[in-house]
Design a protein around this motif. Sequence first.
Motif, mmCIF file in Angstrom:
data_model
loop_
_atom_site.group_PDB
_atom_site.id
_atom_site.type_symbol
_atom_site.label_atom_id
_atom_site.label_comp_id
_atom_site.label_asym_id
_atom_site.label_seq_id
_atom_site.Cartn_x
_atom_site.Cartn_y
_atom_site.Cartn_z
ATOM 1 N N ALA A 92 0.758 -1.086 -0.027
ATOM 2 C CA ALA A 92 0.063 -0.017 -0.192
ATOM 3 C C ALA A 92 0.705 1.263 -0.042
ATOM 4 C CB ALA A 92 -0.848 0.014 1.323
ATOM 5 N N GLY A 93 2.197 1.272 0.129
ATOM 6 C CA GLY A 93 2.904 2.520 0.089
ATOM 7 C C GLY A 93 3.144 3.050 1.312
ATOM 8 N N ARG A 94 2.754 2.427 2.645
ATOM 9 C CA ARG A 94 2.957 3.023 3.696
ATOM 10 C C ARG A 94 4.316 2.697 4.378
ATOM 11 N NH1 ARG A 94 -2.398 1.397 3.737
ATOM 12 N NH2 ARG A 94 -2.015 -0.270 4.890
ATOM 13 N N MET A 95 5.080 1.784 3.893
ATOM 14 C CA MET A 95 6.329 1.212 4.328
ATOM 15 C C MET A 95 7.146 0.798 3.188
ATOM 16 S SD MET A 95 7.125 -2.119 6.875
ATOM 17 C CE MET A 95 6.559 -1.201 8.364
ATOM 18 N N THR A 96 8.193 1.231 3.159
ATOM 19 C CA THR A 96 9.200 0.664 2.224
ATOM 20 C C THR A 96 9.782 -0.601 2.448
ATOM 21 O OG1 THR A 96 11.304 1.849 3.175
ATOM 22 C CG2 THR A 96 9.879 3.282 1.820
ATOM 23 N N THR A 97 10.184 -1.399 1.371
ATOM 24 C CA THR A 97 10.797 -2.565 1.577
ATOM 25 C C THR A 97 12.041 -2.609 2.286
ATOM 26 O OG1 THR A 97 11.927 -2.677 -0.481
ATOM 27 C CG2 THR A 97 9.677 -3.710 -0.482
ATOM 28 N N GLY A 98 12.756 -1.576 2.287
ATOM 29 C CA GLY A 98 14.023 -1.535 3.130
ATOM 30 C C GLY A 98 13.598 -1.195 4.726
ATOM 31 N N GLN A 99 12.688 -0.561 4.852
ATOM 32 C CA GLN A 99 12.334 -0.522 6.433
ATOM 33 C C GLN A 99 11.456 -1.781 6.829
ATOM 34 O OE1 GLN A 99 9.240 2.778 5.761
ATOM 35 N NE2 GLN A 99 10.613 4.329 6.585
ATOM 36 N N GLY A 100 10.981 -2.349 5.954
ATOM 37 C CA GLY A 100 10.480 -3.947 6.412
ATOM 38 C C GLY A 100 11.590 -4.737 6.631
ATOM 39 N N LEU A 101 12.347 -4.525 5.772
ATOM 40 C CA LEU A 101 13.710 -5.675 5.985
ATOM 41 C C LEU A 101 14.320 -5.022 7.189
ATOM 42 C CD1 LEU A 101 15.423 -7.952 4.704
ATOM 43 C CD2 LEU A 101 16.853 -5.803 3.515
ATOM 44 N N VAL A 102 14.620 -4.013 7.477
ATOM 45 C CA VAL A 102 15.445 -3.754 8.910
ATOM 46 C C VAL A 102 14.359 -3.892 10.090
ATOM 47 C CG1 VAL A 102 16.339 -1.713 10.348
ATOM 48 C CG2 VAL A 102 16.717 -1.595 7.839
ATOM 49 N N LEU A 103 13.200 -3.849 10.167
ATOM 50 C CA LEU A 103 12.253 -4.318 11.007
ATOM 51 C C LEU A 103 12.401 -5.878 11.291
ATOM 52 C CD1 LEU A 103 10.410 -3.135 13.293
ATOM 53 C CD2 LEU A 103 8.480 -3.450 11.475
ATOM 54 N N GLY A 104 12.376 -6.404 10.274
ATOM 55 C CA GLY A 104 12.280 -8.053 10.169
ATOM 56 C C GLY A 104 13.432 -8.473 10.787
ATOM 57 N N MET A 105 14.583 -7.742 10.112
ATOM 58 C CA MET A 105 15.863 -8.318 10.890
ATOM 59 C C MET A 105 16.396 -8.126 12.528
ATOM 60 S SD MET A 105 18.599 -7.293 7.911
ATOM 61 C CE MET A 105 20.109 -7.547 8.770
ATOM 62 N N ALA A 106 15.511 -6.923 12.779
ATOM 63 C CA ALA A 106 15.790 -6.581 14.289
ATOM 64 C C ALA A 106 14.945 -7.554 15.124
ATOM 65 C CB ALA A 106 15.026 -5.048 14.541
ATOM 66 N N MET A 107 13.646 -7.757 14.533
ATOM 67 C CA MET A 107 12.755 -8.801 15.218
ATOM 68 C C MET A 107 13.731 -10.236 15.248
ATOM 69 S SD MET A 107 8.807 -7.865 14.466
ATOM 70 C CE MET A 107 9.104 -8.024 12.686
ATOM 71 N N GLY A 108 14.069 -10.693 14.097
ATOM 72 C CA GLY A 108 14.864 -11.949 14.075
ATOM 73 C C GLY A 108 15.788 -11.919 14.929
ATOM 74 N N ILE A 109 16.810 -11.067 14.851
ATOM 75 C CA ILE A 109 17.730 -11.213 15.987
ATOM 76 C C ILE A 109 17.525 -11.184 17.195
ATOM 77 C CG2 ILE A 109 19.900 -9.891 16.573
ATOM 78 C CD1 ILE A 109 20.149 -8.738 13.835
ATOM 79 N N ILE A 110 16.628 -10.412 17.773
ATOM 80 C CA ILE A 110 16.223 -10.163 19.199
ATOM 81 C C ILE A 110 15.479 -11.591 19.565
ATOM 82 C CG2 ILE A 110 14.938 -9.169 20.690
ATOM 83 C CD1 ILE A 110 15.031 -6.420 19.287
ATOM 84 N N GLY A 111 14.636 -11.906 18.569
ATOM 85 C CA GLY A 111 13.751 -13.233 18.997
ATOM 86 C C GLY A 111 14.911 -14.487 19.108
ATOM 87 N N THR A 112 15.544 -14.514 18.044
ATOM 88 C CA THR A 112 16.727 -15.489 18.111
ATOM 89 C C THR A 112 17.636 -15.558 19.158
ATOM 90 O OG1 THR A 112 16.628 -15.677 15.597
ATOM 91 C CG2 THR A 112 18.656 -16.850 16.997
ATOM 92 N N TYR A 113 17.908 -14.597 19.744
ATOM 93 C CA TYR A 113 19.003 -14.357 20.912
ATOM 94 C C TYR A 113 18.054 -14.958 21.969
ATOM 95 C CZ TYR A 113 21.125 -12.385 24.964
ATOM 96 O OH TYR A 113 21.734 -11.991 26.106
ATOM 97 N N LEU A 114 16.784 -14.266 22.091
ATOM 98 C CA LEU A 114 16.203 -14.967 23.513
ATOM 99 C C LEU A 114 15.794 -16.378 23.450
ATOM 100 C CD1 LEU A 114 13.145 -12.036 23.434
ATOM 101 C CD2 LEU A 114 14.917 -12.484 25.242
ATOM 102 N N LEU A 115 15.519 -16.901 22.302
ATOM 103 C CA LEU A 115 15.236 -18.511 21.948
ATOM 104 C C LEU A 115 16.602 -19.029 22.372
ATOM 105 C CD1 LEU A 115 12.864 -18.665 19.152
ATOM 106 C CD2 LEU A 115 12.276 -18.999 21.535
ATOM 107 N N GLY A 116 17.506 -18.564 21.758
ATOM 108 C CA GLY A 116 19.092 -19.239 21.936
ATOM 109 C C GLY A 116 19.556 -19.178 23.507
#
Length: 299
Positions: A92-116
Amino acid sequence: MKGSDFSKLIKTRLTVLVTFSASISFIIAVKQANKQGVDTWGLLYSTTMWINWIKLVVGGFLVTSAANCFNEVIEVKYDKLMKRTMDRPMPAGRMTTGQGLVLGMAMGIIGTYLLGSLNLLTGLLSVFSILLYAFAYTPLKRVNAVAVFVGAIPGALPALIGYVAGQPHGRIDEIAIILFLIQFVWQFVHFWAIAWVLDDDYKLAGFRLLPTGERDKTSAVVTFIFAVILVPVSLLPTIYGYAGYYVGGVSLIMSLLFLYQAFGLLRTLEIKAARTLMFGSFYWLPVVQLMFLFDFIGK
């Protein structure tokens, strides 16, 4: 970005269901560890257990959200074509793919750290789940129905991850495999019911997810066959002595009802029947898992 946009980005309802599944497996694993005389995580309902349970829930939520985010970054141009996805923030153009990628990476890193932090295998399985979902299942959706088989693995991994997280040394045993198998086989009926209902929309983006790629008799037969397979699989906890006959009885009733709904699709080939099967799948998994949980921890 509004809260509703974030909810659409991470597919909140799906993410909550995934986290719920993992949390049930975690509690079962802690109880099993206690039975075996292993209480490194603390006894059931102890403060230590609940702290680790919170780590699992938050970490699992973030890892699943990251996988969904990467999925939408990759599929943004296809999401623009489908009615049910065109209002997501990136298409819908309310978020860029770059922003989505950064947000996804941040969530992935934090989530993986907690699970690890629970144990190494839990962290590794979470990374594997993200990679398989985002970078194998996602591109395969435009190739053929084999994507569903690939996607069923990360779809069932939460049950395994939750159990491994509840074992201090990250052990995979018979119960872990049973929990994984139940969710793995359920995935096929669940997803093909959704694919049948949304087939017109999926085809706008070039996704062919039904067994034959069409709403036809063969697709319905394959869906029905997996509903049949689910009946004995749902009884595995009772067959192997991890659950009582009461659990087996409820699981059998739920599975036969689910099978009847699958037969309705096979008989009519109608979208209405597929929608009934789809909603049936939403109830089947949590009821069977909760019954197993309550019976197991009550022993």
